[in-house]
Write a protein that holds these residues in place. Structure first.
Motif, mmCIF file in Angstrom:
data_model
loop_
_atom_site.group_PDB
_atom_site.id
_atom_site.type_symbol
_atom_site.label_atom_id
_atom_site.label_comp_id
_atom_site.label_asym_id
_atom_site.label_seq_id
_atom_site.Cartn_x
_atom_site.Cartn_y
_atom_site.Cartn_z
ATOM 1 N N SER A 66 0.841 -1.202 0.000
ATOM 2 C CA SER A 66 0.000 0.000 0.000
ATOM 3 C C SER A 66 0.877 1.253 0.000
ATOM 4 O O SER A 66 2.101 1.170 0.000
ATOM 5 C CB SER A 66 -0.931 0.005 1.220
ATOM 6 O OG SER A 66 -0.197 0.292 2.393
ATOM 7 N N SER A 67 0.244 2.398 0.041
ATOM 8 C CA SER A 67 0.978 3.672 0.045
ATOM 9 C C SER A 67 1.079 4.274 1.444
ATOM 10 O O SER A 67 1.514 5.398 1.595
ATOM 11 C CB SER A 67 0.284 4.663 -0.895
ATOM 12 O OG SER A 67 -1.042 4.881 -0.444
ATOM 13 N N LYS A 68 0.684 3.505 2.466
ATOM 14 C CA LYS A 68 0.746 4.005 3.840
ATOM 15 C C LYS A 68 1.294 2.916 4.756
ATOM 16 O O LYS A 68 1.233 1.728 4.431
ATOM 17 C CB LYS A 68 -0.642 4.446 4.301
ATOM 18 C CG LYS A 68 -1.660 3.346 4.300
ATOM 19 C CD LYS A 68 -3.031 3.850 4.682
ATOM 20 C CE LYS A 68 -4.001 2.679 4.627
ATOM 21 N NZ LYS A 68 -5.332 3.010 4.987
ATOM 22 N N LEU A 92 6.502 0.168 6.739
ATOM 23 C CA LEU A 92 6.392 1.240 5.756
ATOM 24 C C LEU A 92 6.091 0.673 4.370
ATOM 25 O O LEU A 92 6.362 -0.501 4.097
ATOM 26 C CB LEU A 92 7.683 2.048 5.735
ATOM 27 C CG LEU A 92 8.049 2.719 7.068
ATOM 28 C CD1 LEU A 92 9.405 3.407 6.963
ATOM 29 C CD2 LEU A 92 6.990 3.714 7.485
ATOM 30 N N PRO A 93 5.543 1.504 3.481
ATOM 31 C CA PRO A 93 5.256 1.045 2.117
ATOM 32 C C PRO A 93 6.492 0.440 1.454
ATOM 33 O O PRO A 93 7.590 1.012 1.527
ATOM 34 C CB PRO A 93 4.808 2.316 1.404
ATOM 35 C CG PRO A 93 4.257 3.175 2.491
ATOM 36 C CD PRO A 93 5.124 2.890 3.694
ATOM 37 N N GLY A 94 6.321 -0.731 0.857
ATOM 38 C CA GLY A 94 7.421 -1.408 0.175
ATOM 39 C C GLY A 94 8.312 -2.238 1.086
ATOM 40 O O GLY A 94 9.163 -2.980 0.609
ATOM 41 N N LYS A 95 8.134 -2.140 2.391
ATOM 42 C CA LYS A 95 8.979 -2.879 3.345
ATOM 43 C C LYS A 95 8.323 -4.200 3.726
ATOM 44 O O LYS A 95 7.150 -4.433 3.495
ATOM 45 C CB LYS A 95 9.239 -2.040 4.605
ATOM 46 C CG LYS A 95 9.966 -0.747 4.317
ATOM 47 C CD LYS A 95 11.334 -1.005 3.732
ATOM 48 C CE LYS A 95 12.064 0.307 3.467
ATOM 49 N NZ LYS A 95 13.328 0.105 2.805
ATOM 50 N N LYS A 96 9.123 -5.062 4.357
ATOM 51 C CA LYS A 96 8.664 -6.397 4.736
ATOM 52 C C LYS A 96 8.417 -6.502 6.235
ATOM 53 O O LYS A 96 9.031 -5.791 7.019
ATOM 54 C CB LYS A 96 9.696 -7.441 4.318
ATOM 55 C CG LYS A 96 9.876 -7.529 2.815
ATOM 56 C CD LYS A 96 10.835 -8.639 2.449
ATOM 57 C CE LYS A 96 11.077 -8.706 0.968
ATOM 58 N NZ LYS A 96 9.935 -9.097 0.201
ATOM 59 N N ASP A 121 -4.880 -2.002 8.217
ATOM 60 C CA ASP A 121 -5.469 -1.796 6.895
ATOM 61 C C ASP A 121 -6.811 -2.491 6.736
ATOM 62 O O ASP A 121 -7.670 -2.029 6.008
ATOM 63 C CB ASP A 121 -4.502 -2.289 5.819
ATOM 64 C CG ASP A 121 -4.963 -1.898 4.441
ATOM 65 O OD1 ASP A 121 -5.031 -0.691 4.182
ATOM 66 O OD2 ASP A 121 -5.280 -2.798 3.658
ATOM 67 N N SER A 122 -6.990 -3.620 7.435
ATOM 68 C CA SER A 122 -8.234 -4.385 7.314
ATOM 69 C C SER A 122 -8.585 -4.979 8.664
ATOM 70 O O SER A 122 -7.769 -5.663 9.273
ATOM 71 C CB SER A 122 -8.071 -5.507 6.297
ATOM 72 O OG SER A 122 -9.208 -6.336 6.310
ATOM 73 N N LYS A 123 -9.785 -4.724 9.113
ATOM 74 C CA LYS A 123 -10.229 -5.265 10.404
ATOM 75 C C LYS A 123 -10.688 -6.715 10.279
ATOM 76 O O LYS A 123 -10.959 -7.368 11.267
ATOM 77 C CB LYS A 123 -11.358 -4.414 10.994
ATOM 78 C CG LYS A 123 -10.974 -2.963 11.197
ATOM 79 C CD LYS A 123 -9.731 -2.817 12.048
ATOM 80 C CE LYS A 123 -9.356 -1.358 12.202
ATOM 81 N NZ LYS A 123 -8.011 -1.146 12.626
ATOM 82 N N THR A 124 -10.769 -7.227 9.059
ATOM 83 C CA THR A 124 -11.110 -8.632 8.848
ATOM 84 C C THR A 124 -9.827 -9.450 8.980
ATOM 85 O O THR A 124 -8.873 -9.236 8.227
ATOM 86 C CB THR A 124 -11.720 -8.847 7.447
ATOM 87 O OG1 THR A 124 -12.860 -8.004 7.311
ATOM 88 C CG2 THR A 124 -12.101 -10.298 7.240
#
Length: 137
Positions: A66-68, A92-96, A121-124
């Motif tokens: 994602s971008s965040k 961070l974005p792009g990190k593992k 990012d997702s509560k599911t």
């Protein structure tokens, strides 16, 4: 009787084609955006045969696409025989990042266990699965 006619008229209007296009249907779907925010290297891991009574560490890795920044909010193993660890800092974005499960098998035989991961990012929860066979010692 007048109230019944008004109610019937409102019901017909609520289900009419006029209201069918209230929400846009073009563009990226909301579900796809959530699914793409975290890209798991593997969601299921086969650990093969492991010895009974000796903990086995299983590591699930992911990339934040994602971008965040993403934060792992909760990791819940499916049973008491499994403990979990995970990346505690924002990814961070792009990190593992990672989620680790340590499974200590008490019983011999085949097994399938899950670890449910909830992110900012997702509560599911996302179910990560590991399976294998425990060899009697």
């Amino acid at each position: 009787m007048k109230n019944l006619k008004i109610t019937a008229l409102l019901a017909v209007m609520a289900f009419s084609p006029f209201y069918a296009n209230v929400f846009p249907t073009e563009g990226t779907s909301f579900v796809k955006v959530l699914a793409d925010a975290v890209k798991w290297k593997a969601e299921t891991i086969d650990v093969g045969t492991i010895p009974q009574g000796k903990p086995k560490l299983i590591r699930f890795e992911f990339t934040n696409t994602s971008s965040k920044p993403i934060i792992i909010e909760n990791v819940a193993p499916s049973c008491g025989c499994t403990t979990a660890d995970y990346t505690k800092t924002p990814i961070l974005p792009g990190k593992k990042g990672f989620v680790e499960a340590s499974y200590n098998a008490a019983n011999a035989g085949a097994f399938v266990k899950t670890v449910n991961v909830t992110t900012s990012d997702s509560k599911t929860p996302k179910a990560l699965t590991f399976k294998g066979t425990v060899a009697a010692s």
